[in-house]
Design a protein around this motif. Structure first.
Motif, PDB file in Angstrom:
ATOM      1  N   VAL B 107      23.647  47.494  61.805  1.00  0.00           N
ATOM      2  CA  VAL B 107      23.830  47.117  60.390  1.00  0.00           C
ATOM      3  C   VAL B 107      25.316  47.230  60.027  1.00  0.00           C
ATOM      4  O   VAL B 107      25.911  46.308  59.450  1.00  0.00           O
ATOM      5  N   LEU B 108      25.923  48.352  60.402  1.00  0.00           N
ATOM      6  CA  LEU B 108      27.330  48.587  60.040  1.00  0.00           C
ATOM      7  C   LEU B 108      28.275  47.632  60.770  1.00  0.00           C
ATOM      8  O   LEU B 108      29.289  47.203  60.190  1.00  0.00           O
ATOM      9  N   ASP B 111      28.097  44.367  58.871  1.00  0.00           N
ATOM     10  CA  ASP B 111      28.834  44.506  57.610  1.00  0.00           C
ATOM     11  C   ASP B 111      30.345  44.482  57.862  1.00  0.00           C
ATOM     12  O   ASP B 111      31.103  43.790  57.168  1.00  0.00           O
ATOM     13  N   SER B 112      30.778  45.265  58.849  1.00  0.00           N
ATOM     14  CA  SER B 112      32.218  45.384  59.119  1.00  0.00           C
ATOM     15  C   SER B 112      32.815  44.054  59.569  1.00  0.00           C
ATOM     16  O   SER B 112      33.950  43.722  59.195  1.00  0.00           O
ATOM     17  N   ILE B 114      31.738  41.049  58.734  1.00  0.00           N
ATOM     18  CA  ILE B 114      31.825  40.182  57.548  1.00  0.00           C
ATOM     19  C   ILE B 114      33.097  40.504  56.761  1.00  0.00           C
ATOM     20  O   ILE B 114      33.875  39.617  56.390  1.00  0.00           O
ATOM     21  N   ILE B 115      33.307  41.780  56.519  1.00  0.00           N
ATOM     22  CA  ILE B 115      34.473  42.205  55.731  1.00  0.00           C
ATOM     23  C   ILE B 115      35.767  41.846  56.455  1.00  0.00           C
ATOM     24  O   ILE B 115      36.723  41.347  55.864  1.00  0.00           O
TER      25      ILE B 115
END
Lengths: 288, 288
Positions: B107-108, B111-112, B114-115
């Motif tokens: 998950v992280l 997310d990372s 994408i950012i």
């Protein structure tokens, strides 16, 4: 328009951008659910307060920055609540997103809110492209890897935790984003505002530890005693309740002292004090 | 430097930005794992090919756009493979990120990435801030809600699917991003490049449906027959294999016809043809 209304309206406008057109209805609904009820909206309130203290000459950009920061915060709550992390049933007094919708929609809602945050900043760029670019960089830095809230969560998967980096990333990062983005939205340098954000973040962490240890699930709107349960490092277990309260006061004194010279300096100091009062659990106030 | 080396090197530089400093080591490692081995890097190859066809006057910006797009694609694969979605064991011939690391780190990592994609674009903005802002907006539009790949996945949670919107978002979106971002990185308008991206996306969807129906897990590097298994709409079940092959050819003809007039028009048409050949499964080539 009061500060709270200004921020809530900016957040609502941002969410509506993610819901427009022929969007899948349940995911569109989950975006709104994940960001409401708003609660204190602490991070965007700090952001707009700093922007106002610096003159707030581009209020549309400050609004976009505040909304973007809150969307990121809400996204992080949605993902943190997932079964593979905290497995939280309740958030803000209602079922967590993956309970109210589904796990797939919770993952997608978090992803969509992160993307929407950057989109909102890019859409507000026309008035001041350079400022918008810096806002995007600041938000990315405090959100992703290697230093943002994703990194903070990532530390929980390491055998050996760098405690300083862990707290700075996990709780401090979005407060640093709040003060720095507020300043940049109003045309000021980011760097002098780092310390205020970092100290508010530390204060928030200690206050959160106190609430987690002393408050009930009803008072918190989420399960209590989670730090003990998950064996997470906590100021109360390290310093005791009285030690943690003293530490909270010291940090807030330092925060106020660190406010850079600006037109709204005195008002900003008042805001930090009011905010500290709000942070302190009733059980602690009764104790001191 | 060949196109493939140029793109892989841009992706490697981008990932390194997310790993710097005192980052949590396992999450840092997961970022790299999620993006390698690179495989065809189809989307960024299209992006840079379009930029080159348009003159490529800001190669640093085209590199950043290519890397950003690939990071988003890899992030979407990591999240799609999670147990709550496809529960895929294998991706690109090795264990999926949540199998090799853990669900929280998957998950992280998503997310990372994408950012990081948005950060990479913002970092490259100094040369041409207006172009960078538009690149961020195009990427956000094709990635998030209401029209991007998140929306595409979101349609799978609806009782009634808008099939056109579903395919356009789920598969088409990042190809539209590829052609439009390539043009914008080189200083051209985005709009005339929409159709080429949309058609390549349709072709990719049909080719993927053919591969899913006809190839083995070994050939795919991921489980085969997933569409049938999950009851997902598929060109082969709708049109039969021969019908789907004819459709693929028609779409690619339309794609080539849609290429806007530009210095590298002929070369770009060649690229689409070569790419079509690469897309077509050997089992289909043997058949026609």
């Amino acid at each position: 328009m009061g500060l709270h209304t200004r921020i809530d309206s900016a957040v609502e406008r941002a969410i509506a951008l993610g819901q427009g057109g022929a969007a899948p209805a349940r995911l569109a609904s989950a975006l709104h659910y994940a960001c409401t009820p708003g609660g204190a909206r602490i991070r965007p309130t700090i952001l707009v307060s700093v922007a106002m203290a610096c003159g707030d000459d581009r209020p549309g950009l400050a609004d976009a920055a505040a909304a973007a920061l809150e969307l990121i915060h809400c996204a992080s709550l949605v993902h943190d609540d997932l079964p593979c992390f905290d497995d939280a049933e309740i958030r803000r007094g209602k079922p967590a997103v993956h309970r109210a919708y589904s796990q797939p929609l919770a993952v997608l809602a978090g992803d969509s809110l992160i993307i929407l945050a950057f989109d909102v900043l890019a859409r507000a760029a026309h008035a001041a492209p350079e400022r918008a670019i810096e806002l995007i960089r600041l938000l990315a830095r405090q959100t992703g890897m290697p230093h943002g809230i994703c990194a903070g969560q990532g530390w929980e998967s390491e055998d050996k935790i760098d405690l300083g980096a862990y707290h700075r990333s996990k709780t401090g990062a979005l407060f640093i984003a709040a003060t720095q983005m507020g300043a940049v939205a109003a045309g000021q340098e980011a760097e002098p505002w780092y310390e205020l954000g970092a100290r508010i973040g530390e204060a928030f962490q200690v206050a959160d530890d106190l609430r987690d240890a002393l408050c009930s699930q009803e008072e918190l709107g989420k399960p209590a005693g989670q730090d003990d349960l998950h064996g997470r490092p906590n100021a109360v277990s390290l310093l005791g309740v009285d030690g943690a309260v003293k530490r909270l006061k010291d940090i807030l004194g330092g925060a106020i002292a660190s406010i850079p010279s600006c037109p709204g300096e005195a008002q900003l100091a008042q805001m930090v004090t009011a905010y500290a009062d709000r942070l302190t659990p009733a059980a602690v106030k009764a104790r001191v």
